[in-house]
Design a protein around this motif. Structure first.
Motif, PDB file in Angstrom:
ATOM      1  N   LEU A  36     -10.196 -19.031  59.871  1.00 41.80           N
ATOM      2  CA  LEU A  36     -10.528 -19.249  61.285  1.00 41.80           C
ATOM      3  C   LEU A  36     -10.899 -20.708  61.521  1.00 41.80           C
ATOM      4  CD1 LEU A  36     -12.827 -16.156  62.024  1.00 41.80           C
ATOM      5  CD2 LEU A  36     -10.514 -16.547  62.934  1.00 41.80           C
ATOM      6  N   THR A  37     -10.369 -21.288  62.582  1.00 41.50           N
ATOM      7  CA  THR A  37     -10.820 -22.635  62.958  1.00 41.50           C
ATOM      8  C   THR A  37     -12.188 -22.495  63.632  1.00 41.50           C
ATOM      9  OG1 THR A  37      -9.844 -22.463  65.142  1.00 41.50           O
ATOM     10  CG2 THR A  37      -8.415 -23.368  63.393  1.00 41.50           C
ATOM     11  N   GLU A  38     -12.878 -23.635  63.838  1.00 37.93           N
ATOM     12  CA  GLU A  38     -14.193 -23.590  64.520  1.00 37.93           C
ATOM     13  C   GLU A  38     -14.019 -23.027  65.933  1.00 37.93           C
ATOM     14  OE1 GLU A  38     -17.214 -23.888  63.335  1.00 37.93           O
ATOM     15  OE2 GLU A  38     -16.226 -24.196  61.398  1.00 37.93           O
ATOM     16  N   GLU A  39     -12.916 -23.461  66.591  1.00 37.29           N
ATOM     17  CA  GLU A  39     -12.652 -23.005  67.964  1.00 37.29           C
ATOM     18  C   GLU A  39     -12.468 -21.482  67.985  1.00 37.29           C
ATOM     19  OE1 GLU A  39      -9.421 -24.151  71.437  1.00 37.29           O
ATOM     20  OE2 GLU A  39      -8.750 -23.825  69.386  1.00 37.29           O
ATOM     21  N   GLN A  40     -11.714 -20.973  66.993  1.00 35.05           N
ATOM     22  CA  GLN A  40     -11.468 -19.521  66.940  1.00 35.05           C
ATOM     23  C   GLN A  40     -12.762 -18.754  66.681  1.00 35.05           C
ATOM     24  OE1 GLN A  40      -8.482 -19.625  63.872  1.00 35.05           O
ATOM     25  NE2 GLN A  40      -6.783 -19.573  65.334  1.00 35.05           N
ATOM     26  N   LYS A  41     -13.589 -19.295  65.791  1.00 34.20           N
ATOM     27  CA  LYS A  41     -14.873 -18.620  65.499  1.00 34.20           C
ATOM     28  C   LYS A  41     -15.696 -18.497  66.769  1.00 34.20           C
ATOM     29  CE  LYS A  41     -15.625 -20.075  60.761  1.00 34.20           C
ATOM     30  NZ  LYS A  41     -16.296 -21.054  59.945  1.00 34.20           N
ATOM     31  N   GLU A  42     -15.730 -19.618  67.533  1.00 34.97           N
ATOM     32  CA  GLU A  42     -16.536 -19.624  68.746  1.00 34.97           C
ATOM     33  C   GLU A  42     -15.958 -18.629  69.757  1.00 34.97           C
ATOM     34  OE1 GLU A  42     -17.366 -23.636  70.067  1.00 34.97           O
ATOM     35  OE2 GLU A  42     -17.840 -22.783  72.045  1.00 34.97           O
ATOM     36  N   TYR A  43     -14.617 -18.661  69.887  1.00 36.07           N
ATOM     37  CA  TYR A  43     -13.951 -17.764  70.848  1.00 36.07           C
ATOM     38  C   TYR A  43     -14.218 -16.298  70.504  1.00 36.07           C
ATOM     39  CZ  TYR A  43     -10.198 -15.284  73.228  1.00 36.07           C
ATOM     40  OH  TYR A  43      -9.506 -14.401  74.001  1.00 36.07           O
ATOM     41  N   LEU A  44     -14.143 -15.977  69.215  1.00 39.64           N
ATOM     42  CA  LEU A  44     -14.286 -14.573  68.805  1.00 39.64           C
ATOM     43  C   LEU A  44     -15.725 -14.074  68.906  1.00 39.64           C
ATOM     44  CD1 LEU A  44     -11.808 -14.484  65.767  1.00 39.64           C
ATOM     45  CD2 LEU A  44     -11.499 -13.431  68.005  1.00 39.64           C
ATOM     46  N   SER A  45     -16.682 -15.044  69.020  1.00 43.74           N
ATOM     47  CA  SER A  45     -18.064 -14.579  69.127  1.00 43.74           C
ATOM     48  C   SER A  45     -18.597 -14.765  70.551  1.00 43.74           C
ATOM     49  CB  SER A  45     -18.948 -15.307  68.104  1.00 43.74           C
ATOM     50  OG  SER A  45     -18.861 -16.688  68.352  1.00 43.74           O
ATOM     51  N   SER A  46     -17.712 -15.137  71.487  1.00 44.89           N
ATOM     52  CA  SER A  46     -18.199 -15.344  72.853  1.00 44.89           C
ATOM     53  C   SER A  46     -17.640 -14.278  73.795  1.00 44.89           C
ATOM     54  CB  SER A  46     -17.785 -16.730  73.342  1.00 44.89           C
ATOM     55  OG  SER A  46     -16.374 -16.769  73.444  1.00 44.89           O
ATOM     56  N   TRP A  47     -18.196 -14.193  74.969  1.00 53.08           N
ATOM     57  CA  TRP A  47     -17.716 -13.194  75.933  1.00 53.08           C
ATOM     58  C   TRP A  47     -17.344 -13.797  77.283  1.00 53.08           C
ATOM     59  CZ3 TRP A  47     -20.819 -13.062  80.246  1.00 53.08           C
ATOM     60  CH2 TRP A  47     -22.117 -13.583  80.105  1.00 53.08           C
ATOM     61  N   GLU A  48     -17.644 -15.129  77.486  1.00 55.24           N
ATOM     62  CA  GLU A  48     -17.450 -15.701  78.823  1.00 55.24           C
ATOM     63  C   GLU A  48     -15.979 -15.895  79.174  1.00 55.24           C
ATOM     64  OE1 GLU A  48     -19.446 -17.157  76.601  1.00 55.24           O
ATOM     65  OE2 GLU A  48     -21.371 -17.689  77.462  1.00 55.24           O
ATOM     66  N   LEU A  49     -15.170 -16.318  78.184  1.00 56.80           N
ATOM     67  CA  LEU A  49     -13.795 -16.682  78.457  1.00 56.80           C
ATOM     68  C   LEU A  49     -12.923 -15.455  78.674  1.00 56.80           C
ATOM     69  CD1 LEU A  49     -12.623 -19.573  78.487  1.00 56.80           C
ATOM     70  CD2 LEU A  49     -11.665 -19.082  76.221  1.00 56.80           C
ATOM     71  N   GLY A  50     -12.260 -15.356  79.858  1.00 54.22           N
ATOM     72  CA  GLY A  50     -11.371 -14.219  80.125  1.00 54.22           C
ATOM     73  C   GLY A  50     -10.048 -14.697  80.623  1.00 54.22           C
ATOM     74  N   THR A  51      -9.469 -13.982  81.622  1.00 52.68           N
ATOM     75  CA  THR A  51      -8.152 -14.320  82.135  1.00 52.68           C
ATOM     76  C   THR A  51      -8.153 -15.669  82.837  1.00 52.68           C
ATOM     77  OG1 THR A  51      -8.025 -11.981  82.619  1.00 52.68           O
ATOM     78  CG2 THR A  51      -6.251 -13.348  83.503  1.00 52.68           C
TER      79      THR A  51
END
Ligand SMILES: NC(=O)c1ccc[n+]([C@@H]2O[C@H](COP(=O)([O-])OP(=O)(O)OC[C@H]3O[C@@H](n4cnc5c(N)ncnc54)[C@H](O)[C@@H]3O)[C@@H](O)[C@H]2O)c1
Length: 418
Positions: free
Chosen positions: A403-418
């Protein structure tokens, strides 16, 4: 020589070759053995193991011995012992073994008693016969046991039932329920070795045969997948609607045993249940139907019912094949007296898959000794599974993405959607 009861100690040279051959395909366990030899995490600990006495188990025995354990090994099934391996463990490795292929019920239990008289503080089981005998006949010894490891589905079911009844007096680790165990050992190990056992016992061609598999659990799906790959028409029987749906969508025919009975050329039970093939099914079978079991106990096929139905019985018409002739003239061939066909007629699971199961056993034993838990059934720690899967991939020369750092952050966050 250490205390033992094996068939013939002169078989040791053959057994040693077999143990070494299996070791070639068990790199994860070898790495653990090397570390155990240096760190001695099991130093002076008395252990008793009730496992299938095969070349792969021998390499587990060598591993806990390298870690400093004082081990007694006995058979977990009367037909699965490799007599040459048992001899070599005694003669070449100085490990006490009590196991003889074909031992009768009385000898089987004498061996289990020998294991318990060793006063172990760690036990390993494959089907829970050791822990069950301990509770029934040596209840006072339960308090001395730090933990027990359970290798198979049926054993875990028995132990959970004991715990539910308030009868379990020691902590147990459900090694079977580790992903590094059942996803690989039950599926690919039982899948391949069940085919192997049936072919060695009968020499039949699977292509074009109607193969009826009872149970679409981890073992059943492994076996069904292999039979399909070899050109058989595979029919599944199930009692669980989800598993039945999976089987149907994986491309198998699904139907009740009552209907499958008249269609099948080969029947294999792998359910962990009782009397899955019984009187009314035998009566419906075609002449020459072959019936085998790969589940833990020899209760999945109702053999007493078959004995009663038969007007004639011929044993050992080939090694591991008994012929039963019914009143209607049809013959039914029962393999290995309804015992685990892959261990009776073949050599059990290939070493490569037992590498993962037994690495899980060895590392969970080390973990269990760190802290005594209250009685109950516990899961293998995730660290153990991660270590084994990462190392197994490495030994297979397979690399995976990270996992890249960006992917780790994305997979542990909930704000980003469509
Ligand atoms: N041969 C071997 O070397 C070997 C290796 C591992 C496990 N086992 C044994 O195999 C058995 C199955 O293990 P698993 O891990 O696949 O278990 P599992 O729980 O994943 O699957 C068992 C399946 O059988 C089904 N079932 C139960 N009763 C049935 C019935 N009457 N008819 C049809 N299906 C039925 C269940 O619904 C389940 O889907 C156990 O006894 C286990 O101990 C054998």
């Amino acid at each position: 020589m250490v205390k033992h009861h094996v068939k013939d100690i002169k078989l040791a040279a053959e057994g040693k070759k077999r143990i070494e051959w299996a070791d070639n395909d068990m790199p994860v366990l070898a790495e653990i053995r090397q570390r155990f030899a240096k760190e001695k995490p099991l130093s002076g600990k008395k252990m008793s193991a009730c496992l299938h006495v095969t070349a792969e188990t021998a390499n587990l025995a060598r591993t806990v011995q390298a870690g400093g354990a004082d081990l007694v090994l006995v058979a977990s099934n009367p037909l699965s012992t490799q007599d040459d391996v048992a001899a070599s463990l005694v003669k070449d490795y100085g490990i006490s073994v009590y196991a003889i292929k074909g031992e009768d019920h009385k000898t089987y239990y004498e061996h289990i008693h020998a294991a318990l008289k060793h006063d172990p503080i760690i036990t390993m089981d494959d089907g829970a016969d050791l822990v069950s005998t301990l509770h029934q006949e040596y209840p006072e010894k339960c308090a001395d046991i730090f933990a027990s490891m359970e290798e198979t589905t049926t054993g875990v079911i028995r132990l959970r039932a004991m715990h539910k009844d308030g009868a379990l007096k020691l902590p147990v680790f459900a090694v079977n329920d580790a992903l590094t165990k059942y996803l690989f050992d039950n599926r690919y190990g039982t899948g391949q070795s069940t085919v192997d056992g049936i072919i060695r016992a009968t020499d039949i061609l699977l292509a074009g045969k109607n193969v009826v598999v009872a149970g679409y659990g981890w073992c059943g799906r492994g076996f069904a997948m292999r039979c399909k790959g070899m050109g058989a028409n595979v029919i599944l029987t199930e009692v669980d609607p989800i598993k039945a749906l999976e089987a149907a969508m994986d491309g198998f025919q699904v139907m009740p045993m009552e209907k499958a009975a008249g269609i099948g050329d080969l029947f294999v039970t792998i359910t962990g249940d009782i009397n899955v093939i019984r009187k009314e099914h035998f009566q419906n079978m075609k002449d020459g139907a072959i019936v085998a079991n790969s589940g833990h106990f020899n209760v999945e096929i109702d053999i007493p019912a078959l004995e009663k139905l038969a007007v004639q019985k011929r044993t050992d018409i080939r090694k591991y094949v008994d012929e039963y002739r019914l009143k209607n003239g049809n013959r039914i061939f029962l393999l290995a007296q309804g015992r685990l066909i892959n261990l009776a007629a073949a050599e059990g699971h290939p070493a490569s898959v037992m590498d993962m199961s037994f690495a899980t056993q060895a590392l969970t034993t080390e973990f269990a000794l760190k802290e005594k838990k209250t009685p109950g059934v516990y899961l293998v720690p995730k660290d153990v599974e991660d270590y084994i899967s990462t190392l197994k991939l490495k030994t297979m020369g397979i690399q995976i993405d990270v996992l890249t750092e960006e992917q780790k952050e994305y997979l542990s966050s909930w704000e980003l959607g469509t």
